[in-house]
Design a protein around this motif. Structure first.
Motif, PDB file in Angstrom:
ATOM      1  N   LEU A   1      -0.717   0.320  -6.302  1.00 41.38           N
ATOM      2  CA  LEU A   1      -1.600  -0.088  -7.398  1.00 41.38           C
ATOM      3  C   LEU A   1      -1.933  -1.575  -7.314  1.00 41.38           C
ATOM      4  CD1 LEU A   1       0.034   1.993 -10.256  1.00 41.38           C
ATOM      5  CD2 LEU A   1      -2.229   2.354  -9.267  1.00 41.38           C
ATOM      6  N   VAL A   2      -0.942  -2.379  -7.025  1.00 42.05           N
ATOM      7  CA  VAL A   2      -1.157  -3.824  -6.900  1.00 42.05           C
ATOM      8  C   VAL A   2      -2.110  -4.115  -5.739  1.00 42.05           C
ATOM      9  CG1 VAL A   2      -0.029  -6.012  -6.331  1.00 42.05           C
ATOM     10  CG2 VAL A   2       1.000  -4.479  -8.019  1.00 42.05           C
TER      11      VAL A   2
ATOM     12  N   PHE B   1      -8.128   0.277   4.736  1.00 40.22           N
ATOM     13  CA  PHE B   1      -9.227   1.029   4.127  1.00 40.22           C
ATOM     14  C   PHE B   1      -8.810   2.437   3.720  1.00 40.22           C
ATOM     15  CE2 PHE B   1     -12.679   4.075   4.604  1.00 40.22           C
ATOM     16  CZ  PHE B   1     -13.573   3.596   3.666  1.00 40.22           C
ATOM     17  N   LEU B   2      -8.152   3.155   4.617  1.00 33.08           N
ATOM     18  CA  LEU B   2      -7.781   4.534   4.335  1.00 33.08           C
ATOM     19  C   LEU B   2      -6.828   4.621   3.144  1.00 33.08           C
ATOM     20  CD1 LEU B   2      -7.857   7.532   4.986  1.00 33.08           C
ATOM     21  CD2 LEU B   2      -6.020   7.147   6.654  1.00 33.08           C
ATOM     22  N   ARG B   3      -5.858   3.734   3.110  1.00 33.81           N
ATOM     23  CA  ARG B   3      -4.891   3.745   2.006  1.00 33.81           C
ATOM     24  C   ARG B   3      -5.593   3.463   0.672  1.00 33.81           C
ATOM     25  NH1 ARG B   3       0.951   0.783   2.216  1.00 33.81           N
ATOM     26  NH2 ARG B   3       1.562   1.178   0.090  1.00 33.81           N
ATOM     27  N   ARG B   4      -6.510   2.488   0.653  1.00 33.65           N
ATOM     28  CA  ARG B   4      -7.263   2.197  -0.577  1.00 33.65           C
ATOM     29  C   ARG B   4      -8.127   3.387  -0.985  1.00 33.65           C
ATOM     30  NH1 ARG B   4      -8.658  -2.681   2.096  1.00 33.65           N
ATOM     31  NH2 ARG B   4     -10.799  -1.947   2.074  1.00 33.65           N
ATOM     32  N   TRP B   5      -8.756   4.019  -0.006  1.00 26.77           N
ATOM     33  CA  TRP B   5      -9.611   5.163  -0.292  1.00 26.77           C
ATOM     34  C   TRP B   5      -8.799   6.307  -0.899  1.00 26.77           C
ATOM     35  CZ3 TRP B   5      -9.937  10.228   1.485  1.00 26.77           C
ATOM     36  CH2 TRP B   5     -11.102  10.920   1.131  1.00 26.77           C
ATOM     37  N   LEU B   6      -7.666   6.601  -0.297  1.00 25.48           N
ATOM     38  CA  LEU B   6      -6.802   7.660  -0.823  1.00 25.48           C
ATOM     39  C   LEU B   6      -6.307   7.321  -2.231  1.00 25.48           C
ATOM     40  CD1 LEU B   6      -4.719   8.527   2.376  1.00 25.48           C
ATOM     41  CD2 LEU B   6      -6.431   9.985   1.242  1.00 25.48           C
ATOM     42  N   SER B   7      -5.968   6.057  -2.438  1.00 21.09           N
ATOM     43  CA  SER B   7      -5.481   5.643  -3.755  1.00 21.09           C
ATOM     44  C   SER B   7      -6.581   5.772  -4.801  1.00 21.09           C
ATOM     45  CB  SER B   7      -4.972   4.200  -3.699  1.00 21.09           C
ATOM     46  OG  SER B   7      -3.836   4.121  -2.867  1.00 21.09           O
ATOM     47  N   ARG B   8      -7.798   5.344  -4.464  1.00 22.47           N
ATOM     48  CA  ARG B   8      -8.922   5.477  -5.418  1.00 22.47           C
ATOM     49  C   ARG B   8      -9.223   6.943  -5.713  1.00 22.47           C
ATOM     50  NH1 ARG B   8     -11.604   1.411  -2.089  1.00 22.47           N
ATOM     51  NH2 ARG B   8     -11.203  -0.593  -3.041  1.00 22.47           N
ATOM     52  N   ARG B   9      -9.136   7.750  -4.686  1.00 25.92           N
ATOM     53  CA  ARG B   9      -9.351   9.190  -4.873  1.00 25.92           C
ATOM     54  C   ARG B   9      -8.307   9.754  -5.836  1.00 25.92           C
ATOM     55  NH1 ARG B   9      -8.639  13.341  -0.054  1.00 25.92           N
ATOM     56  NH2 ARG B   9      -8.477  15.170  -1.323  1.00 25.92           N
ATOM     57  N   HIS B  10      -7.062   9.329  -5.657  1.00 25.54           N
ATOM     58  CA  HIS B  10      -5.999   9.780  -6.546  1.00 25.54           C
ATOM     59  C   HIS B  10      -6.260   9.315  -7.985  1.00 25.54           C
ATOM     60  CE1 HIS B  10      -1.992  10.943  -7.868  1.00 25.54           C
ATOM     61  NE2 HIS B  10      -1.914   9.756  -8.458  1.00 25.54           N
ATOM     62  N   LEU B  11      -6.723   8.071  -8.145  1.00 27.00           N
ATOM     63  CA  LEU B  11      -7.006   7.561  -9.494  1.00 27.00           C
ATOM     64  C   LEU B  11      -8.059   8.402 -10.201  1.00 27.00           C
ATOM     65  CD1 LEU B  11      -7.073   3.683  -8.995  1.00 27.00           C
ATOM     66  CD2 LEU B  11      -5.279   5.067 -10.036  1.00 27.00           C
TER      67      LEU B  11
END
Length: 87
Positions: free
Chosen positions: A9-10, A19-29
């Motif tokens: 989250l931070v 990029f991939l980690r941020r994309w997956l995290s945004r998708r989860h959000l």
């Protein structure tokens, strides 16, 4: 994917991580209200800290400007105190 950890989250708040980690995290959000609320809280906290830092910078600038115009009053008889002394 389970809930996002604090570090994930931070990283989103500060735009860090790959990029991939941020994309997956945004998708989860988009799917998880609990993580989304936590993320939004972190974003608000970060914005509050940024605003406070700006206010402190402005206050510091104001204090520096005020100090430039301030003079300390000389105590009565200060001119005579230095007379007769050799430096």
């Amino acid at each position: 994917m389970g809930h996002l950890c604090e570090q994930e989250l931070v990283e989103l708040v500060f735009g860090e991580g790959n990029f991939l980690r941020r994309w997956l995290s945004r998708r989860h959000l988009g799917k998880c209200a609990q993580c989304r609320e936590h993320y939004q809280g972190l974003c608000q906290e970060q914005e509050s800290q940024r605003e406070l830092a700006e206010q402190l910078r402005e206050y510091g600038d104001c204090c520096q400007e005020a100090e430039k115009t301030m003079t300390m009053p000389r105590p009565p008889g200060a001119e005579k105190m230095g007379e007769g002394e050799e430096g």
